[in-house]
Design a protein around this motif. Structure first.
Motif, short mmCIF file in Angstrom:
data_model
loop_
_atom_site.label_atom_id
_atom_site.label_comp_id
_atom_site.label_asym_id
_atom_site.label_seq_id
_atom_site.Cartn_x
_atom_site.Cartn_y
_atom_site.Cartn_z
N GLU A 20 78.79 -66.19 51.01
CA GLU A 20 77.43 -66.52 50.59
C GLU A 20 76.43 -66.46 51.71
OE1 GLU A 20 76.46 -70.39 49.13
OE2 GLU A 20 78.02 -70.12 47.65
N TRP A 26 67.63 -67.48 47.19
CA TRP A 26 67.31 -67.51 45.78
C TRP A 26 65.83 -67.23 45.56
CZ3 TRP A 26 67.85 -72.53 42.44
CH2 TRP A 26 67.79 -72.18 41.09
N ALA A 27 65.53 -66.37 44.60
CA ALA A 27 64.16 -66.11 44.17
C ALA A 27 63.30 -65.52 45.27
CB ALA A 27 63.49 -67.37 43.63
N MET C 1 72.51 -71.92 61.11
CA MET C 1 72.59 -72.11 59.66
C MET C 1 72.32 -73.56 59.36
SD MET C 1 74.22 -70.30 56.95
CE MET C 1 75.34 -69.40 57.96
N SER C 9 68.42 -73.14 49.59
CA SER C 9 67.94 -71.81 49.21
C SER C 9 69.06 -70.96 48.65
CB SER C 9 67.30 -71.12 50.39
OG SER C 9 68.27 -70.87 51.36
N LYS C 10 70.31 -71.43 48.67
CA LYS C 10 71.38 -70.69 48.03
C LYS C 10 72.05 -71.53 46.97
CE LYS C 10 71.71 -67.94 51.84
NZ LYS C 10 72.12 -67.12 52.77
N ASN C 12 71.89 -71.49 43.77
CA ASN C 12 72.47 -70.82 42.60
C ASN C 12 73.85 -70.26 42.92
OD1 ASN C 12 71.26 -69.01 44.33
ND2 ASN C 12 70.98 -67.49 42.74
N TYR C 13 74.06 -69.81 44.19
CA TYR C 13 75.37 -69.29 44.53
C TYR C 13 76.42 -70.38 44.56
CZ TYR C 13 72.41 -65.49 46.01
OH TYR C 13 71.47 -64.52 46.04
N TRP C 14 76.02 -71.58 45.01
CA TRP C 14 76.97 -72.70 45.00
C TRP C 14 77.40 -73.01 43.58
CZ3 TRP C 14 79.29 -75.49 48.78
CH2 TRP C 14 78.85 -75.24 50.10
N LEU C 54 69.83 -64.01 39.99
CA LEU C 54 69.35 -63.00 40.93
C LEU C 54 68.01 -62.43 40.53
CD1 LEU C 54 72.38 -60.72 41.72
CD2 LEU C 54 71.32 -62.37 43.19
N GLU C 58 59.77 -65.88 43.21
CA GLU C 58 59.12 -67.16 43.49
C GLU C 58 57.95 -67.43 42.58
OE1 GLU C 58 59.46 -68.04 48.15
OE2 GLU C 58 58.60 -66.16 47.49
#
Lengths: 256, 118, 221
Positions: A20, A26-27, C1, C9-10, C12-14, C54, C58
């Motif tokens: 990841e 995202w967005a 990181m 910001s990630k 949705n991947y989680w 995906l 924004e």
């Protein structure tokens, strides 16, 4: 054994989370999916080329219409497969561990409240299904969604009263025929444009058939193929429900 | 401003009734009482929450005709839930009764026929 | 990181990874066939969620539909006034193109408005004023809006389209899977995987046939 499987699942999850780190946020507008040329072309040009405000329906029924045609065929094939597995009376002759039940349903359940409320709701649901189908151009909707809502109204009728009596009104044969008619409408409309010098599913060429300009021809052709899709999806969803609920016994013996 | 307060009050009271229904579903002792709680909570809280949303929407769009049409569609959702949810509660209770689930009654009451039924 | 980048910001991947792992674990380790199929459904839902997430931007609209005022701009009320102006302009442009055709070919390619005025003039020469008004109203409706759209204002429609197909196909295959489970239950009497495996191993001893039609055919002979 279960510990081993849990470890595999956790390791897989950890690998994915490690991957990841390179994914775009995202967005974000700069991600490769959003900033790619194809997506930008579609967003800018769909209204100018098809006069349809809903981009998703335009891409689904016009730009990627070939894909949608075979998606409809997949739904139809799944209905046929379920019919072949469960519904042809094959299970009655075989010697099986669980014997075939002698009596599927007791007295058909008559409940006044359920009857009356079903009678009130089913016409409204069907009207709403046709509305969703027809408004696929201007709001989220289209053939698949309208077809499923239409199937839900028939399922509600069958749930609220005797399954076999209702199944005799819209027989299995009729359901499969309606599925075929839907695919014939879709593929036939695409073949029609071959006669006018275009490619398969090239709706531009149909302007010679109706007195329209090419943009409106594309918009109206999208509606017609969505009608075909709705035919197939509604009848096959009903067939799937009937077969799964009754275990294949919704056909009376003499039809099997 | 006043309409906003009214709509927020409606939404919060709708959630409060939903909380009561959920507490009833978990804590009531018997199948039939649990179904009763589910049927109540579903309808009343839906009316309040969706009514609050409709009022707020109409207010932020300055009571135009398009906003009133949206509120009418939300009213149609309320009517649909009013018709379908109590019917499903009724049919579930009837199915439970036909399957033989006995209601839990007081021990010495004269309505208690479970001990006499064979 | 830092934590904000990794988690927020990630997000949705989680969610996608967690749902997918739950689905894969259910397929692998549950004994009941129906629970395995439910794990498959959870897995499909996770993949669909991934693709649809995906597609968001924004400042994009939630659904990729052109808003009403973008397509039908507000000067529709003055369409009569525009009829005479545009038809005069169109006639002038048409004659200019006719007379100086060989010189101004490059103008035709570079100027979108002139090209549309030419098509519109074509409409006008066919009919009377009413048709001209209709033609110009069409001209207003067909006026290319491609240049006035900023692609960042709309969500990406392509993943939505792909996932519509994926959902429908997933439902169809789920139906086939459930019917297969019914068939398995009818033949073996159970939907727990270990009991089915035992029944298969004992099949030759018990007489619980695996190919009943062959046995029936053999009995008939």
């Amino acid at each position: 054994m279960k510990v081993f499987q849990t470890i595999i699942a956790v390791v897989l999850g950890a690998l994915l989370i490690y991957a990841e780190a390179d994914f775009p946020a995202w967005a974000s507008s700069k991600s490769p999916a959003n900033a790619g040329e194809l997506s930008q072309y579609y967003i800018k040009n769909i209204y100018d080329e098809t006069l349809v405000p809903n981009m998703v329906t335009a891409v689904l029924a016009d730009y990627r219409g070939y894909d949608t045609l075979f998606e409809t065929v997949v739904v139809f094939t799944a209905g046929l497969a379920i019919f072949a597995i469960l519904g042809t009376g094959v299970m009655r002759e075989k010697k099986t561990a669980v014997p075939a039940p002698k009596r599927i349903y007791s007295e058909p359940p008559f409940d006044l409240i359920v009857r009356i409320s079903t009678r009130m709701l089913v016409p409204v649901i069907q009207l709403f299904a046709l509305y969703v189908l027809a408004h696929g151009h201007h709001s989220p909707g289209g053939g698949f969604q309208g077809g499923v809502i239409l199937a839900a109204s028939f399922i509600m009728l069958e749930l609220s009263s005797d399954l076999r009596a209702e199944a005799a009104k819209l027989t299995h044969r009729m359901s499969i025929w309606l599925g075929i008619i839907g695919i014939v409408i879709y593929a036939g409309w695409g073949t029609l444009s071959l006669f006018f010098g275009g490619h398969f599913l090239d709706y531009d060429m149909l302007q010679a058939l109706f007195p329209l300009d090419p943009l409106m021809a594309r918009s109206h052709s999208m509606l017609i193929v969505e009608v075909g899709v709705a035919f197939t999806v509604s009848s096959i969803m009903l067939l799937i429900f009937r077969q799964l609920v009754s275990g294949g016994y919704s056909i009376p013996d003499k039809q099997a | 401003m006043i309409i906003e307060i009214i709509s927020i009050t409606m939404i919060i009271s709708g959630l409060f009734f939903f909380l009561g229904a959920v507490a009833g579903i978990i804590r009531f002792p018997d199948f039939y009482t649990r179904m009763h709680a589910a049927g109540k909570g579903d309808t009343l809280s839906t009316v309040l929450v969706i009514g609050g949303i409709a009022l707020y929407y109409m207010e932020t769009h300055h009571w135009e005709w398009s906003a009133i049409l949206v509120a009418l569609k939300l009213l149609a959702i309320i009517i649909f839930i009013f018709i379908s949810s109590p019917t499903s509660t009724h049919i579930l209770m009837k199915a439970g009764f036909d399957a033989g689930i006995k209601p839990k009654l007081k021990e010495n009451s004269e309505n208690n026929t479970t001990s006499e039924e064979s | 990181m830092d934590l904000q980048t990794l988690l927020v910001s990630k997000l949705n991947y989680w969610i996608f990874v967690i749902l997918m792992i739950v689905g894969i674990w259910a397929i692998m380790s549950k004994n009941n066939l129906i629970k395995k199929i439910m794990g498959l459904a959870i897995f499909q839902a996770a993949v669909i969620l991934f693709y649809v997430s995906l597609a968001s931007k924004e400042h994009g609209t939630d659904i990729p539909i052109y808003p009403h005022d973008l397509i039908h701009p507000e000067h529709h009320g003055e369409v009569d006034h525009h009829v005479e102006e545009d038809s005069a302009k169109a006639h002038g442009a048409y004659e200019k193109h006719e007379t100086a055709h060989h010189e101004e070919e490059h103008v035709k390619h570079s100027d979108d408005h002139d090209a549309h005025a030419e098509k519109d003039a074509h409409h006008d020469t066919h009919g009377d004023h009413q048709e001209a008004a209709h033609g110009v109203a069409h001209h207003d409706a067909h006026a290319p809006i491609a240049d006035s759209i900023n692609a960042d204002d709309f969500n990406n429609p392509l993943p939505h389209v792909l996932m519509l197909t994926a959902i429908v196909v997933g439902v169809a295959t789920l139906g086939v899977g459930l019917s297969l489970i019914q068939r398995v239950y009818r033949i073996y009497g159970s939907i727990e995987e270990n009991e089915i495996l035992e029944a298969i191993q004992n099949a030759s001893d018990d007489g619980l046939t695996l190919q009943p039609e062959e046995e029936a055919a053999a009995q008939q002979e």
